[in-house]
Design an enzyme around this catalytic site. Structure first.
Site, PDB file in Angstrom:
ATOM      1  N   HIS A 194       0.829  -1.224   0.000  1.00  0.00           N
ATOM      2  CA  HIS A 194       0.000   0.000   0.000  1.00  0.00           C
ATOM      3  C   HIS A 194       0.858   1.267   0.000  1.00  0.00           C
ATOM      4  O   HIS A 194       0.416   2.301   0.516  1.00  0.00           O
ATOM      5  CB  HIS A 194      -0.936   0.059   1.220  1.00  0.00           C
ATOM      6  CG  HIS A 194      -1.717  -1.194   1.448  1.00  0.00           C
ATOM      7  ND1 HIS A 194      -2.998  -1.380   0.987  1.00  0.00           N
ATOM      8  CD2 HIS A 194      -1.390  -2.343   2.097  1.00  0.00           C
ATOM      9  CE1 HIS A 194      -3.431  -2.572   1.341  1.00  0.00           C
ATOM     10  NE2 HIS A 194      -2.472  -3.179   2.012  1.00  0.00           N
ATOM     11  N   SER A 198      15.419  20.831 -16.665  1.00  0.00           N
ATOM     12  CA  SER A 198      14.245  21.667 -16.903  1.00  0.00           C
ATOM     13  C   SER A 198      14.671  22.898 -17.700  1.00  0.00           C
ATOM     14  O   SER A 198      15.797  23.378 -17.561  1.00  0.00           O
ATOM     15  CB  SER A 198      13.662  22.076 -15.549  1.00  0.00           C
ATOM     16  OG  SER A 198      12.986  23.315 -15.666  1.00  0.00           O
ATOM     17  N   LYS A 231      16.706  21.037 -11.634  1.00  0.00           N
ATOM     18  CA  LYS A 231      15.982  19.786 -11.882  1.00  0.00           C
ATOM     19  C   LYS A 231      16.796  18.714 -12.603  1.00  0.00           C
ATOM     20  O   LYS A 231      17.590  19.001 -13.473  1.00  0.00           O
ATOM     21  CB  LYS A 231      14.727  20.062 -12.722  1.00  0.00           C
ATOM     22  CG  LYS A 231      13.652  20.864 -12.043  1.00  0.00           C
ATOM     23  CD  LYS A 231      13.160  20.249 -10.733  1.00  0.00           C
ATOM     24  CE  LYS A 231      12.417  18.952 -10.924  1.00  0.00           C
ATOM     25  NZ  LYS A 231      11.118  19.156 -11.569  1.00  0.00           N
ATOM     26  N   GLU A 238       9.395   7.939 -16.759  1.00  0.00           N
ATOM     27  CA  GLU A 238       8.043   8.452 -17.016  1.00  0.00           C
ATOM     28  C   GLU A 238       7.570   8.054 -18.409  1.00  0.00           C
ATOM     29  O   GLU A 238       6.398   7.721 -18.617  1.00  0.00           O
ATOM     30  CB  GLU A 238       8.025   9.978 -16.854  1.00  0.00           C
ATOM     31  CG  GLU A 238       8.204  10.385 -15.406  1.00  0.00           C
ATOM     32  CD  GLU A 238       8.574  11.857 -15.258  1.00  0.00           C
ATOM     33  OE1 GLU A 238       7.931  12.526 -14.451  1.00  0.00           O
ATOM     34  OE2 GLU A 238       9.488  12.333 -15.944  1.00  0.00           O
TER      35      GLU A 238
END
Ligand code: ARG
Length: 466
Positions: free
Chosen positions: A158, A279, A285, A292
């Protein structure tokens, strides 16, 4: 505009807009090698049964071989703009090259058995490539597990801390999931490698072709038993798209986990510059785009699978032009999964793990089951033990104390069954040592997993070498 091969019973030409819709060359050009190999083998058989002279057959085979090199070099531009599909395209380029004799090669075959054969040949090679890339990823995972056997980490259910595990155990969970994908793809090869050629349009060829000769020359494992089934069946494509989807679910899970575990909050892993991006505005970043994209592409892959299911559902028997829609989905899924496998392998090979951070993140509450197990092993029914430990956990949470700081004396205040538990009961090594059963996260058990993984990798590489 050149005349279509089927133009005899037509008085008007196709509307340009329909022609564009009908044209599959832009994607079925991917199967030019297969189509050429098919035509060479088929012409050889036509020669054997006397439809083509040996001289004609040799001219056809040489012309097709030349054409293959030309298509390799020039690509789609070599075909006239009104070419319908790869089958028509190759036949008409061959005619230009060697003259009228090329017009004989279609005797006794149809584009229906031809396309079904081409796509099976193409798929057979591509599924083997997927298996190959998958094995490389599995080898990378097994190396990562092998080289970091000392590392421990929190295990989650979980997405909440559950119990600690060995890092290698966690990594091998992906190995064993994907080992079944290797099996699934390998099992599908027999069905893919079933030759429809000889089925002609639907009723079987009217020529005395020896389909076993064709099977041997085109390296198929078996021949189809029914000509109607031969031209209509696309279950082997559904199977491959399903297999790719199942694999991509595991890759997506890996991606999701690794996105979290490499985030600032977890800090378990560092991803290399090879597979991350910056970024355009925030100089700080380092984004896990490869993961992804892996997660994102899974959606498209599953979409391709459901798309083909919907296309096939409700089709009447044998060939319908709807079937032309099968290829884009299949080509896209194959290319996508190969890219994802390759990039994931680079990611695994280049990532760093922060062992101290992983170890320090293990929450002392994740040793609670140890306490319940101790009580149960001392004779208390497990449900009662669970209840008592639940109270201890509640106290620890309220008092903001670490569960593992409780000594034997502290614990005895909750139950006399804690006698002899000792003060070191919450030690990670003790936790691991209790889980040496097959499949457990004990250090020896994980060594056995690693051995099993090495055996599987060896077996697959021998199979591939066959
Ligand atoms: N381009 C077609 C396909 O991909 C080839 C078969 C055409 N057959 C036909 N009967 N029109 O399915």
């Amino acid at each position: 505009m050149s005349k279509k091969a089927w133009a005899g019973r037509f008085t008007e030409s196709n509307s340009p807009l329909f022609e564009k819709m009908n044209r599959s060359l832009d994607f079925d050009i991917k199967m030019f090698r297969e189509d050429i190999a098919l035509n060479i083998a088929y012409s050889k058989e036509l020669n054997r049964i006397g439809i083509l002279s040996s001289k004609d057959y040799l001219a056809i085979a040489a012309g097709l071989a030349e054409l293959e090199k030309e298509i390799e070099k020039k690509g789609i531009d070599i075909f006239p703009e009104d070419t319908e599909d790869i089958h028509m395209g190759i036949e008409s380029l061959l005619s230009e090259k060697i003259g009228d004799v090329a017009k004989k090669i279609h005797a006794g075959k149809s584009r229906n058995d031809q396309v079904a054969t081409d796509v099976r040949m193409y798929l057979f090679n591509q599924v083997n490539k997927i298996i190959d890339e998958l094995c490389k990823l599995l080898a990378a995972l097994s190396n990562l597990a092998e080289n970091n056997q000392d590392a421990v980490m929190p295990g989650f259910t979980h997405l909440r801390q559950a119990q600690p595990v060995l890092f290698s155990h966690y990594i091998l969970s992906f190995f064993f999931s994907m080992s079944r994908d290797v099996e699934r793809f390998s099992d599908s090869l027999d069905r893919i490698s079933t030759l429809p050629l000889g089925s002609a349009a639907l009723a079987g060829s009217a020529y005395p072709l020896n389909r076993d000769n064709l099977r041997t020359d085109l390296h198929f494992r078996r021949i189809s038993c029914n000509s109607m089934d031969g031209v209509l069946s696309r279950d082997f494509l559904l199977e491959t798209l399903s297999n790719i989807s199942i694999l991509s679910i595991t890759l997506s899970r890996l991606a999701e986990d690794f996105i979290l575990f490499s985030s600032e909050q977890y800090g378990f892993f560092d991803l290399s510059d090879k597979v991350t991006t910056g970024s355009s505005i925030m100089p700080n970043k380092k984004n896990p785009d490869s993961l992804e994209l892996t997660r994102g592409k899974t959606g498209r892959v599953i979409g391709n699978m459901t798309g083909l299911f919907v296309t096939l559902k409700g089709l009447p028997s044998t060939y319908n032009k709807d079937l032309q829609e099968d290829k884009e989905a299949v080509f896209d899924s194959i290319e996508t999964i190969i890219d994802v496998l390759q990039v994931t392998t680079i990611l695994i090979d280049s990532m760093k793990i922060n062992k101290e951070k992983m170890r320090a993140s293990i929450d002392s509450l994740s040793f609670a089951t140890e306490l319940a197990d101790f009580l149960a092993k001392s004779g208390l029914p497990f449900r009662e033990a669970h209840h008592i430990v639940g109270h201890i956990v509640l106290d620890m949470v309220n008092q903001k104390r670490e569960l593992t700081s409780l000594s034997e004396n502290d614990l005895l205040r909750y139950s006399e069954y804690f006698t002899n538990i000792g003060d070191e009961w919450g030690d990670i090594e003790k936790f691991l040592a209790k889980r040496e059963l097959p499949g457990g996260t004990g250090r020896e058990a994980v060594k056995r997993e690693l051995k099993e993984a090495a055996l599987l990798l060896e077996r697959w590489s021998l199979k591939n070498a066959e």
